[in-house]
Design an enzyme around this catalytic site. Structure first.
Site, PDB file in Angstrom:
ATOM      1  N   ASP A  20     -72.639  15.889   7.653  1.00  0.00           N
ATOM      2  CA  ASP A  20     -71.845  15.198   8.672  1.00  0.00           C
ATOM      3  C   ASP A  20     -72.703  15.012   9.924  1.00  0.00           C
ATOM      4  O   ASP A  20     -73.035  15.969  10.617  1.00  0.00           O
ATOM      5  CB  ASP A  20     -70.600  16.033   8.999  1.00  0.00           C
ATOM      6  CG  ASP A  20     -69.594  15.279   9.847  1.00  0.00           C
ATOM      7  OD1 ASP A  20     -70.007  14.440  10.675  1.00  0.00           O
ATOM      8  OD2 ASP A  20     -68.385  15.535   9.699  1.00  0.00           O
ATOM      9  N   HIS A  45     -69.224  12.857   6.774  1.00  0.00           N
ATOM     10  CA  HIS A  45     -67.945  12.798   7.479  1.00  0.00           C
ATOM     11  C   HIS A  45     -66.969  11.925   6.685  1.00  0.00           C
ATOM     12  O   HIS A  45     -67.309  10.837   6.246  1.00  0.00           O
ATOM     13  CB  HIS A  45     -68.175  12.190   8.865  1.00  0.00           C
ATOM     14  CG  HIS A  45     -67.038  12.371   9.809  1.00  0.00           C
ATOM     15  ND1 HIS A  45     -66.862  13.537  10.525  1.00  0.00           N
ATOM     16  CD2 HIS A  45     -66.014  11.554  10.160  1.00  0.00           C
ATOM     17  CE1 HIS A  45     -65.787  13.420  11.286  1.00  0.00           C
ATOM     18  NE2 HIS A  45     -65.255  12.224  11.073  1.00  0.00           N
ATOM     19  N   CYS A  68     -60.486  14.375  11.075  1.00  0.00           N
ATOM     20  CA  CYS A  68     -61.302  13.916  12.203  1.00  0.00           C
ATOM     21  C   CYS A  68     -60.532  14.049  13.518  1.00  0.00           C
ATOM     22  O   CYS A  68     -60.332  15.153  14.006  1.00  0.00           O
ATOM     23  CB  CYS A  68     -61.794  12.495  11.948  1.00  0.00           C
ATOM     24  SG  CYS A  68     -62.895  11.874  13.223  1.00  0.00           S
TER      25      CYS A  68
END
Length: 245
Positions: free
Chosen positions: A179, A212, A132
């Site tokens: 995501d 995610h 991330c």
């Protein structure tokens, strides 16, 4: 589950109850978690944490996984003492929080860590992975840092990618199909731009049905249908590092 009003869904999934098998060290002005394999090696991987910081058990679990595959793994505190994000924090303040933690401004810390790995750990071949926020940092480093051999960007937010796709080193990009924070059209555009501009090896891979954070945040026993993709993502990461380090 994901709250789409949130600017970043990094808290999807579960934190591991995991202590880690490495140790914490001080590297000049940076604290870091480091784990070394029993047999000596000259290969190392810098692990760049997500918004939850260098002490997140999930990230240390991945660092230790790298060590079981023969790598020195180090996860420095790239927030350099600033507080990591907490799931209880107010998401309305997230963008202001992010402004003081720029993933493209970690070059000084990376240089310090590289020197430590070379001088203190005997590392000669060094790669980087990141999740991330850390995935964005990997993207930045693959465009800029000549001393790293390869990188794996794991759900790094493409919207923060510099408008430059001339990667210096082989780079693997991992994304989840579901995501909410990284739309598939952005991934497609990234592939197109890499195809046009990139002279080194790269791969962009989308994992079906995954949200995610799936590679290092979801618990396989709670989400059994995701287990094959979690394992595949981790295996692909290791295979990429094995190929280029």
């Amino acid at each position: 589950m994901a709250n789409e009003s949130r600017p970043c869904p990094c808290d999807i999934g579960d934190r591991f109850d995991y202590g880690g098998r490495g140790q914490e060290v001080q590297v000049e002005h940076i604290k870091a978690y480091i784990c070394k394999p029993p047999a000596g090696t000259d290969k190392a991987v810098i692990v760049i944490h997500d918004i939850f910081g260098w002490q997140l058990p999930n990230t240390r679990y991945i660092a230790d996984m790298l060590t079981t595959n023969g790598y020195i793994a180090i996860c420095p505190d790239f927030f350099v003492g600033q507080e990591a994000w907490k799931p209880s924090d107010d998401w309305a303040s997230f963008n202001d929080w992010m402004k003081t933690r720029d993933a493209s401004k970690i070059d000084k810390e990376v240089d310090v860590v590289l020197k430590y790995l070379k001088d203190q750990c005997g590392a000669k071949k060094i790669g980087v992975i990141g999740f991330c926020w850390g995935g964005v940092a990997v993207q930045h480093l693959m465009l800029k840092n000549p001393h790293l051999k390869t990188g794996v960007s794991i759900y790094g937010v493409i919207g923060r990618f510099a408008d430059n796709h001339s990667l210096l080193h082989p780079t693997f990009f991992i994304f989840g199909e579901k995501d909410d924070f990284i739309p598939l059209e952005q991934v497609t555009l990234l592939e197109q731009k890499l195809k046009q501009n990139c002279k080194v090896d790269y791969e962009v891979k989308i994992y079906p049905g995954q949200t995610h954070g799936f590679v290092h945040r979801k618990r396989e026993d709670i989400n059994p249908q995701d287990k094959p993709y979690i394992e595949e993502g981790r295996k692909d990461m290791i295979n990429w590092l094995n190929k280029y380090l």
